[in-house]
Design a protein around this motif. Sequence first.
Motif, short mmCIF file in Angstrom:
data_model
loop_
_atom_site.label_atom_id
_atom_site.label_comp_id
_atom_site.label_asym_id
_atom_site.label_seq_id
_atom_site.Cartn_x
_atom_site.Cartn_y
_atom_site.Cartn_z
N LEU A 125 60.84 45.59 56.74
CA LEU A 125 60.50 44.73 55.62
C LEU A 125 59.42 45.41 54.79
O LEU A 125 58.38 45.80 55.31
N TYR A 126 59.71 45.57 53.54
CA TYR A 126 58.74 46.17 52.63
C TYR A 126 58.33 45.12 51.61
O TYR A 126 59.17 44.43 51.05
N ARG A 127 57.06 45.00 51.37
CA ARG A 127 56.56 44.06 50.38
C ARG A 127 55.68 44.83 49.41
O ARG A 127 54.70 45.46 49.81
N ILE A 128 56.05 44.79 48.16
CA ILE A 128 55.28 45.49 47.15
C ILE A 128 54.43 44.46 46.42
O ILE A 128 54.94 43.46 45.92
N VAL A 129 53.14 44.72 46.40
CA VAL A 129 52.22 43.81 45.73
C VAL A 129 51.67 44.52 44.51
O VAL A 129 51.09 45.59 44.61
N ALA A 130 51.87 43.91 43.37
CA ALA A 130 51.37 44.48 42.12
C ALA A 130 50.41 43.48 41.48
O ALA A 130 50.60 42.27 41.59
N PRO A 131 49.36 43.95 40.83
CA PRO A 131 48.44 43.02 40.19
C PRO A 131 49.14 42.27 39.06
O PRO A 131 49.91 42.84 38.30
N ALA A 132 48.87 40.99 39.00
CA ALA A 132 49.46 40.16 37.95
C ALA A 132 48.50 40.07 36.77
O ALA A 132 47.28 40.07 36.95
N GLU A 133 49.05 39.99 35.60
CA GLU A 133 48.22 39.84 34.41
C GLU A 133 47.51 38.49 34.43
O GLU A 133 46.33 38.39 34.16
N SER A 134 48.25 37.48 34.77
CA SER A 134 47.64 36.16 34.90
C SER A 134 48.34 35.42 36.03
O SER A 134 49.55 35.52 36.19
N ILE A 135 47.56 34.74 36.82
CA ILE A 135 48.11 34.01 37.96
C ILE A 135 48.38 32.58 37.52
O ILE A 135 47.51 31.93 36.94
N PRO A 136 49.58 32.08 37.80
CA PRO A 136 49.90 30.70 37.40
C PRO A 136 48.97 29.69 38.08
O PRO A 136 48.52 29.90 39.20
N GLU A 137 48.72 28.60 37.40
CA GLU A 137 47.82 27.55 37.90
C GLU A 137 48.28 26.98 39.24
O GLU A 137 47.47 26.71 40.11
N GLU A 138 49.61 26.83 39.42
CA GLU A 138 50.12 26.26 40.67
C GLU A 138 49.88 27.17 41.87
O GLU A 138 49.85 26.72 43.01
N ALA A 139 49.65 28.46 41.65
CA ALA A 139 49.33 29.38 42.74
C ALA A 139 47.87 29.27 43.15
O ALA A 139 47.51 29.55 44.28
N VAL A 140 47.01 28.83 42.24
CA VAL A 140 45.58 28.73 42.52
C VAL A 140 45.23 27.42 43.21
O VAL A 140 44.31 27.36 44.02
N ALA A 144 42.02 26.12 45.97
CA ALA A 144 40.84 25.51 45.35
C ALA A 144 40.00 24.71 46.33
O ALA A 144 38.77 24.77 46.28
N LYS A 145 40.63 23.99 47.23
CA LYS A 145 39.88 23.13 48.14
C LYS A 145 39.36 23.88 49.37
O LYS A 145 38.19 23.79 49.71
N ARG A 146 40.22 24.68 50.01
CA ARG A 146 39.81 25.31 51.27
C ARG A 146 39.18 26.68 51.08
O ARG A 146 38.53 27.19 51.99
N ALA A 147 39.39 27.32 49.93
CA ALA A 147 38.80 28.64 49.66
C ALA A 147 38.35 28.71 48.21
O ALA A 147 38.96 29.38 47.39
N PRO A 148 37.27 28.02 47.89
CA PRO A 148 36.86 27.95 46.48
C PRO A 148 36.48 29.30 45.87
O PRO A 148 36.73 29.57 44.70
N LYS A 149 35.90 30.19 46.67
CA LYS A 149 35.51 31.50 46.14
C LYS A 149 36.76 32.32 45.78
O LYS A 149 36.80 33.00 44.77
N ARG A 150 37.79 32.25 46.63
CA ARG A 150 39.02 32.96 46.34
C ARG A 150 39.70 32.37 45.10
O ARG A 150 40.21 33.11 44.27
N ALA A 151 39.68 31.06 44.99
CA ALA A 151 40.28 30.41 43.82
C ALA A 151 39.55 30.83 42.54
O ALA A 151 40.17 31.05 41.50
N ALA A 152 38.21 30.95 42.62
CA ALA A 152 37.44 31.36 41.46
C ALA A 152 37.80 32.79 41.04
O ALA A 152 37.90 33.10 39.84
N LEU A 153 38.01 33.66 42.02
CA LEU A 153 38.41 35.03 41.73
C LEU A 153 39.78 35.07 41.06
O LEU A 153 40.04 35.88 40.18
N MET A 154 40.67 34.21 41.53
CA MET A 154 42.04 34.21 41.00
C MET A 154 42.08 33.67 39.57
O MET A 154 42.95 34.02 38.80
N GLU A 155 41.14 32.81 39.24
CA GLU A 155 41.13 32.23 37.90
C GLU A 155 40.59 33.20 36.86
O GLU A 155 40.86 33.09 35.69
#
Length: 156
Positions: A125-140, A144-155
Amino acid sequence: MSRDPQWHVAIPSPLRRSFIYKVPSSLGDPAPGSRVLVPFGSRRVTGYLLRPDEGEQSGAFRVKSVIRFLDDTPAFPADLLAFLVEAASYYMHPLGDVLRAALPAGTDYTERDGKLKKPRIKKRLYRIVAPAESIPEEAVLPFAKRAPKRAALMEE
């Protein structure tokens, strides 16, 4: 009728020796480093082809046959196989255990109650991860609740 070639096979067991098995010509051409399914005692186990037998011991006992090859290509290239053989010798550890440990966990065939169980890992299994220009709101939202610092980075 030509005689089937005999090969030394490393078995993951506490025994510090290889075992000799016939490789039927109907299975194809054997290569060092290939994974094979072999009978071992009353069960079937994964073994690793090491080298052809030169016939020095094969007349003293009954030689069993390899059941099948488990991969299309050898699991270990020649240089890696030589390195692992040397490492097993240097550290005085059974070669079969060293070879099994060199592969990802879950790639062995196992036998339980007379039934052969397939490996847990069936394909690569190969998974290619590429940086996204903008992350959709539903992914963040899940973060938001359990990892607020990560959510802030994603926004950002």
